[in-house]
Each structure stands twice: as structure tokens, then as C-alpha cells.
Design a protein around this motif. Sequence first.
Motif, PDB file in Angstrom:
ATOM      1  N   THR A 117     -49.222 -81.207  12.944  1.00  0.00           N
ATOM      2  CA  THR A 117     -48.382 -80.993  11.765  1.00  0.00           C
ATOM      3  C   THR A 117     -46.962 -80.687  12.137  1.00  0.00           C
ATOM      4  O   THR A 117     -46.117 -80.507  11.265  1.00  0.00           O
ATOM      5  CB  THR A 117     -48.934 -79.822  10.947  1.00  0.00           C
ATOM      6  N   ALA A 118     -46.680 -80.671  13.410  1.00  0.00           N
ATOM      7  CA  ALA A 118     -45.370 -80.218  13.847  1.00  0.00           C
ATOM      8  C   ALA A 118     -44.256 -81.159  13.474  1.00  0.00           C
ATOM      9  O   ALA A 118     -43.096 -80.871  13.716  1.00  0.00           O
ATOM     10  CB  ALA A 118     -45.377 -80.013  15.354  1.00  0.00           C
ATOM     11  N   ALA A 162     -42.063 -78.084  13.470  1.00  0.00           N
ATOM     12  CA  ALA A 162     -42.281 -78.004  14.905  1.00  0.00           C
ATOM     13  C   ALA A 162     -41.564 -76.817  15.490  1.00  0.00           C
ATOM     14  O   ALA A 162     -40.370 -76.686  15.327  1.00  0.00           O
ATOM     15  CB  ALA A 162     -41.763 -79.282  15.568  1.00  0.00           C
ATOM     16  N   PRO A 163     -42.274 -75.923  16.204  1.00  0.00           N
ATOM     17  CA  PRO A 163     -41.624 -74.818  16.852  1.00  0.00           C
ATOM     18  C   PRO A 163     -41.071 -75.171  18.214  1.00  0.00           C
ATOM     19  O   PRO A 163     -40.462 -74.358  18.865  1.00  0.00           O
ATOM     20  CB  PRO A 163     -42.756 -73.790  16.985  1.00  0.00           C
ATOM     21  N   LEU A 164     -41.369 -76.400  18.684  1.00  0.00           N
ATOM     22  CA  LEU A 164     -40.899 -76.796  19.990  1.00  0.00           C
ATOM     23  C   LEU A 164     -39.392 -76.964  19.964  1.00  0.00           C
ATOM     24  O   LEU A 164     -38.791 -77.192  18.927  1.00  0.00           O
ATOM     25  CB  LEU A 164     -41.550 -78.124  20.397  1.00  0.00           C
ATOM     26  N   PRO A 165     -38.739 -76.867  21.130  1.00  0.00           N
ATOM     27  CA  PRO A 165     -37.314 -77.161  21.186  1.00  0.00           C
ATOM     28  C   PRO A 165     -37.043 -78.578  20.719  1.00  0.00           C
ATOM     29  O   PRO A 165     -37.871 -79.473  20.844  1.00  0.00           O
ATOM     30  CB  PRO A 165     -36.979 -76.967  22.677  1.00  0.00           C
ATOM     31  N   ASP A 166     -35.835 -78.792  20.181  1.00  0.00           N
ATOM     32  CA  ASP A 166     -35.506 -80.092  19.590  1.00  0.00           C
ATOM     33  C   ASP A 166     -35.638 -81.221  20.603  1.00  0.00           C
ATOM     34  O   ASP A 166     -36.169 -82.285  20.296  1.00  0.00           O
ATOM     35  CB  ASP A 166     -34.081 -80.043  19.031  1.00  0.00           C
ATOM     36  N   THR A 167     -35.167 -81.022  21.819  1.00  0.00           N
ATOM     37  CA  THR A 167     -35.216 -82.100  22.801  1.00  0.00           C
ATOM     38  C   THR A 167     -36.649 -82.432  23.181  1.00  0.00           C
ATOM     39  O   THR A 167     -37.023 -83.605  23.293  1.00  0.00           O
ATOM     40  CB  THR A 167     -34.431 -81.685  24.049  1.00  0.00           C
ATOM     41  N   LEU A 168     -37.499 -81.392  23.377  1.00  0.00           N
ATOM     42  CA  LEU A 168     -38.892 -81.632  23.738  1.00  0.00           C
ATOM     43  C   LEU A 168     -39.644 -82.311  22.608  1.00  0.00           C
ATOM     44  O   LEU A 168     -40.421 -83.254  22.823  1.00  0.00           O
ATOM     45  CB  LEU A 168     -39.555 -80.298  24.103  1.00  0.00           C
ATOM     46  N   TRP A 183     -57.685 -77.651  14.252  1.00  0.00           N
ATOM     47  CA  TRP A 183     -57.394 -76.953  15.509  1.00  0.00           C
ATOM     48  C   TRP A 183     -55.920 -77.090  15.879  1.00  0.00           C
ATOM     49  O   TRP A 183     -55.273 -76.106  16.269  1.00  0.00           O
ATOM     50  CB  TRP A 183     -58.272 -77.535  16.611  1.00  0.00           C
ATOM     51  N   ALA A 184     -55.393 -78.315  15.756  1.00  0.00           N
ATOM     52  CA  ALA A 184     -53.979 -78.522  16.086  1.00  0.00           C
ATOM     53  C   ALA A 184     -53.078 -77.721  15.161  1.00  0.00           C
ATOM     54  O   ALA A 184     -52.066 -77.158  15.587  1.00  0.00           O
ATOM     55  CB  ALA A 184     -53.634 -80.015  16.003  1.00  0.00           C
ATOM     56  N   HIS A 185     -53.463 -77.656  13.882  1.00  0.00           N
ATOM     57  CA  HIS A 185     -52.649 -76.876  12.947  1.00  0.00           C
ATOM     58  C   HIS A 185     -52.647 -75.396  13.316  1.00  0.00           C
ATOM     59  O   HIS A 185     -51.608 -74.730  13.250  1.00  0.00           O
ATOM     60  CB  HIS A 185     -53.178 -77.048  11.520  1.00  0.00           C
ATOM     61  N   SER A 186     -53.805 -74.855  13.713  1.00  0.00           N
ATOM     62  CA  SER A 186     -53.844 -73.443  14.103  1.00  0.00           C
ATOM     63  C   SER A 186     -52.997 -73.195  15.346  1.00  0.00           C
ATOM     64  O   SER A 186     -52.293 -72.183  15.442  1.00  0.00           O
ATOM     65  CB  SER A 186     -55.291 -73.010  14.355  1.00  0.00           C
ATOM     66  N   VAL A 187     -53.039 -74.140  16.301  1.00  0.00           N
ATOM     67  CA  VAL A 187     -52.215 -73.985  17.503  1.00  0.00           C
ATOM     68  C   VAL A 187     -50.736 -74.005  17.147  1.00  0.00           C
ATOM     69  O   VAL A 187     -49.947 -73.182  17.621  1.00  0.00           O
ATOM     70  CB  VAL A 187     -52.552 -75.098  18.522  1.00  0.00           C
ATOM     71  N   VAL A 188     -50.357 -74.964  16.288  1.00  0.00           N
ATOM     72  CA  VAL A 188     -48.952 -75.062  15.889  1.00  0.00           C
ATOM     73  C   VAL A 188     -48.523 -73.825  15.096  1.00  0.00           C
ATOM     74  O   VAL A 188     -47.415 -73.316  15.252  1.00  0.00           O
ATOM     75  CB  VAL A 188     -48.722 -76.351  15.072  1.00  0.00           C
ATOM     76  N   ALA A 189     -49.422 -73.333  14.229  1.00  0.00           N
ATOM     77  CA  ALA A 189     -49.087 -72.134  13.455  1.00  0.00           C
ATOM     78  C   ALA A 189     -48.872 -70.932  14.367  1.00  0.00           C
ATOM     79  O   ALA A 189     -47.933 -70.147  14.176  1.00  0.00           O
ATOM     80  CB  ALA A 189     -50.202 -71.840  12.446  1.00  0.00           C
ATOM     81  N   GLN A 190     -49.737 -70.793  15.391  1.00  0.00           N
ATOM     82  CA  GLN A 190     -49.542 -69.704  16.345  1.00  0.00           C
ATOM     83  C   GLN A 190     -48.246 -69.874  17.122  1.00  0.00           C
ATOM     84  O   GLN A 190     -47.520 -68.900  17.359  1.00  0.00           O
ATOM     85  CB  GLN A 190     -50.740 -69.644  17.295  1.00  0.00           C
ATOM     86  N   SER A 191     -47.958 -71.109  17.510  1.00  0.00           N
ATOM     87  CA  SER A 191     -46.700 -71.356  18.217  1.00  0.00           C
ATOM     88  C   SER A 191     -45.505 -71.042  17.330  1.00  0.00           C
ATOM     89  O   SER A 191     -44.512 -70.473  17.786  1.00  0.00           O
ATOM     90  CB  SER A 191     -46.644 -72.807  18.700  1.00  0.00           C
ATOM     91  N   SER A 192     -45.607 -71.425  16.053  1.00  0.00           N
ATOM     92  CA  SER A 192     -44.521 -71.134  15.125  1.00  0.00           C
ATOM     93  C   SER A 192     -44.338 -69.636  14.943  1.00  0.00           C
ATOM     94  O   SER A 192     -43.207 -69.130  14.890  1.00  0.00           O
ATOM     95  CB  SER A 192     -44.802 -71.804  13.773  1.00  0.00           C
ATOM     96  N   ALA A 199     -42.712 -68.336  18.007  1.00  0.00           N
ATOM     97  CA  ALA A 199     -41.293 -68.678  18.001  1.00  0.00           C
ATOM     98  C   ALA A 199     -40.511 -67.779  17.043  1.00  0.00           C
ATOM     99  O   ALA A 199     -39.404 -67.347  17.341  1.00  0.00           O
ATOM    100  CB  ALA A 199     -41.113 -70.151  17.617  1.00  0.00           C
ATOM    101  N   ARG A 200     -41.132 -67.479  15.878  1.00  0.00           N
ATOM    102  CA  ARG A 200     -40.467 -66.588  14.927  1.00  0.00           C
ATOM    103  C   ARG A 200     -40.307 -65.189  15.502  1.00  0.00           C
ATOM    104  O   ARG A 200     -39.247 -64.563  15.380  1.00  0.00           O
ATOM    105  CB  ARG A 200     -41.273 -66.530  13.630  1.00  0.00           C
ATOM    106  N   LEU A 201     -41.365 -64.702  16.169  1.00  0.00           N
ATOM    107  CA  LEU A 201     -41.287 -63.367  16.772  1.00  0.00           C
ATOM    108  C   LEU A 201     -40.254 -63.326  17.892  1.00  0.00           C
ATOM    109  O   LEU A 201     -39.512 -62.344  18.035  1.00  0.00           O
ATOM    110  CB  LEU A 201     -42.665 -62.963  17.304  1.00  0.00           C
ATOM    111  N   ILE A 202     -40.210 -64.408  18.692  1.00  0.00           N
ATOM    112  CA  ILE A 202     -39.213 -64.454  19.768  1.00  0.00           C
ATOM    113  C   ILE A 202     -37.806 -64.459  19.195  1.00  0.00           C
ATOM    114  O   ILE A 202     -36.905 -63.764  19.681  1.00  0.00           O
ATOM    115  CB  ILE A 202     -39.458 -65.692  20.653  1.00  0.00           C
ATOM    116  N   GLU A 203     -37.605 -65.254  18.139  1.00  0.00           N
ATOM    117  CA  GLU A 203     -36.285 -65.287  17.507  1.00  0.00           C
ATOM    118  C   GLU A 203     -35.914 -63.930  16.924  1.00  0.00           C
ATOM    119  O   GLU A 203     -34.768 -63.466  17.058  1.00  0.00           O
ATOM    120  CB  GLU A 203     -36.266 -66.358  16.417  1.00  0.00           C
ATOM    121  N   GLU A 204     -36.894 -63.273  16.285  1.00  0.00           N
ATOM    122  CA  GLU A 204     -36.626 -61.942  15.737  1.00  0.00           C
ATOM    123  C   GLU A 204     -36.335 -60.935  16.844  1.00  0.00           C
ATOM    124  O   GLU A 204     -35.446 -60.075  16.704  1.00  0.00           O
ATOM    125  CB  GLU A 204     -37.837 -61.484  14.922  1.00  0.00           C
TER     126      GLU A 204
END
Length: 401
Positions: A2-3, A7-13, A162-171, A174-179
Motif C-alpha cells: 500500500t506504500a 510510503a514511509p520509505l525515503p523518496d529516492t528509495l 501482511w504487507a499493509h501491517s508492515v507498512v503501517a509499522q514502518s509508517s 517514521a512518524r515517531l522518528i520524525e517526532e
Amino acid sequence: MTAALTAPLPDTLWAASLRRWNTVCWVLFAAMAVGLVTTAPPAGNKYTALALLGCVVVCYAVLGRLPGSRVVGAQVYLSVLVLALGGLAYLGSSYAALFMVTLPHYWMFGRTPRASMAFLALATAATLAGSSVRQGWSAEFFGETLVSTLIVVAVGVLIGLWAHSVVAQSSERARLIEELERTQARLSEAHQRQGAADERERIARDIHDTLAQGFASIIVLAEAARAGLSADPARSAQQLRSIESTARDNLTEARELVASAQQPGPGRQVPGSVAHALRRTLDRFAQDTEVTVDAELADLDCDQQARIALLRCTQESLANVRKHARASTVGVVLTRRPYAVELEITDDGRGFVVETSRGFGLDGMRKRLAELGGRLTVTSSVGDGTRILAVIPTADEAEEA
């Protein structure tokens, strides 16, 4: 998967991954087109199947060109894909291949897992409906088409969730890291502001304890010298010499303040005797004010910060005696205790109520001593004089603390 939309990944990646996936999809679309051309269904069905596949390819290509309307474009693409799968299933032309190739697209372009499941359910229903119309309710439909389609859909659903849960955790990460980064930036800014405020307070305290006290002495001496020019010229001359000496000391203090501001940090802590500096200050005070000074100064070696703190406490205490106490005698005792250096300054002046005192000088002395792990005790009452005790721990006590 669903990314594509969150997508929480960096733009280039993410851009590199999406380009690789697009390349795979185009290759599979081309292989399906070749398969439709090389198979031998009726000519009308072949062209219809190619037209349906062309609609899917065009929508997919337009979807990648319209980033500003990606949500609407994704919904249009998935809707066209559902219709194309139903049509190809009815024609019996490579619908299974297109279904498996585009299975990840429901999770890539669906806004939410619920929307992805809804489009996937529509695609499954359209495929089964087209196959049932073509095959009828035959054993072949129930034995092969229905079972294989449901198995593929079930596997796709599990993988997508499964992929959605992984992406949600990554998101979320990423939100926690940004905060956390924002919090660290705010904390760093707060530390910088606090450091600037502490430096301003230190400079203000040094100016109050040195230059301001010196200028106050100069004013008092100048007024006394002017008043006694005709009656006691010798005394006035002595006062003028004191003014000159005080002005020179102020100039030296000003240069030291400028030097300390240009070279921040503790610098070299060279041990030295504090008794000599205190003696000079007490002699100057006795000479300028004609107040009797009884001093017992032990010859102690202290580091530079301790010497400055003891000298400033003495200067501030003598300035308060000069301005407020109206004392006739001042006593100063400097001693070393087992784990500390003590400076006691007493006077027989009129005293004051300690609890109601809000002077900058006493607060400055307390803070200066607290920075060295020491403390200041002020004892006074109206009519009974004042006692000031400054205690600075030695290096051994500081290390044990």
C-alpha cells in the motif's frame, strides 16, 4: 504494497522500487499481449481481448503521469481493471494471467485496506461471473475455475494484509522518528537559549560584583574629596589617589571580563593564594571608609574559580557594609576545614531582616557559590549586625560527592 499512497520509505528509495515494479508490469503486459496474439481464439474475441488489455495498459500509464490526482486516478484504474478482468474471463483469454499480474495493484493503489479488499472482491466477482457465463454451472467451473480463483485471492489477501501491517509499522516508526527529531531540535534550541541566558546572568553578576561596585566607590570618594578640598586637602588628596587606584582596578576587571568572554570555558585552573587578594581589598576598604577591619586570613591555595568566588563575596559584603550597615567594625576570617574552605564576614552595623531582602548581590553570591557546590548562609537581625558565611568544598569533597 500500500506504500504507493503512504510510503514511509525515503523518496529516492521508493522511486527506485516503483520504477523496478513498473518495469516488471510492462514486461508482463507485453507478454500477455503476445500471448493473446499468438493464441487462436475467434478473431473477434482476440481483438476484444486486446482492446480490454489496452484499456488497462492506458489507464496504468496515465496513472503514473498524474501524481497530482493520484487517488482519483487509482480508483479509475482499479475500476477499469475489474471490468477488463470480467470481460477477459468471459472471453476466456488470459484472464488468469492478468488477474495474478495485477493482484498487488489492489494493495498498491487502494487508499485503505478496506478499499483494497472491496476492489479485490469486485475483481473476484467479475472474474467468476464472466467464467460462469462462459462455462455455465459446470463441473469444470466448480472444480477448477472457482477453486483456483479463490485460492489465488486468499493468498493475495493474506500477503496484502501482511504487507499493509508492515507498512503501517514502518509508517508509525517514521512518524515517531520524525517526532523525535523535532523534539531533539526543540530541546537543542532550548539548551541554546538557556545557555545564552546563563551567560547573560554570569556577565551581569560579574559586572555587578566588579565594575558596579568600583564605580560606586569612585562616586562616594569623589563626593567626599570634593567636600573636603578646603577643610582637609591631605585627606582629599588621599581620596583622589583611591579614586585613581579604583579606576585602574575597574579597567583591569573590564579587560578580564572581555578576555573571559572571548575565551569561553574554565581554562587553566592554576592554584594560588586567596589571602593576598582579600588583604588588598580589605586594606582599600579600611582606607576609604575609615571602618576598622579585623582580619584573620589563612594562607590557603585555591583554584581560580574558588579564589574569584571568595573575592567577589568579600567585595559584595563590604559594599553592603559601605552602603547600608553603618558599621564601625568589620571582621573577616578565612579558614580551611577538613573538607571545605570557609569565609566569614561580620559587622556591627544596624542589620536587616534576611527574609525580606531581595537584593541582587546576595542572590548573585548564592548562585556563584552554588556553581562550585558551595553555600551561603546569611544571619542578621535589625540592630544586631550581620554575619555572612561562605563555604566552598575542596576538591576531595567534590570528588566524593
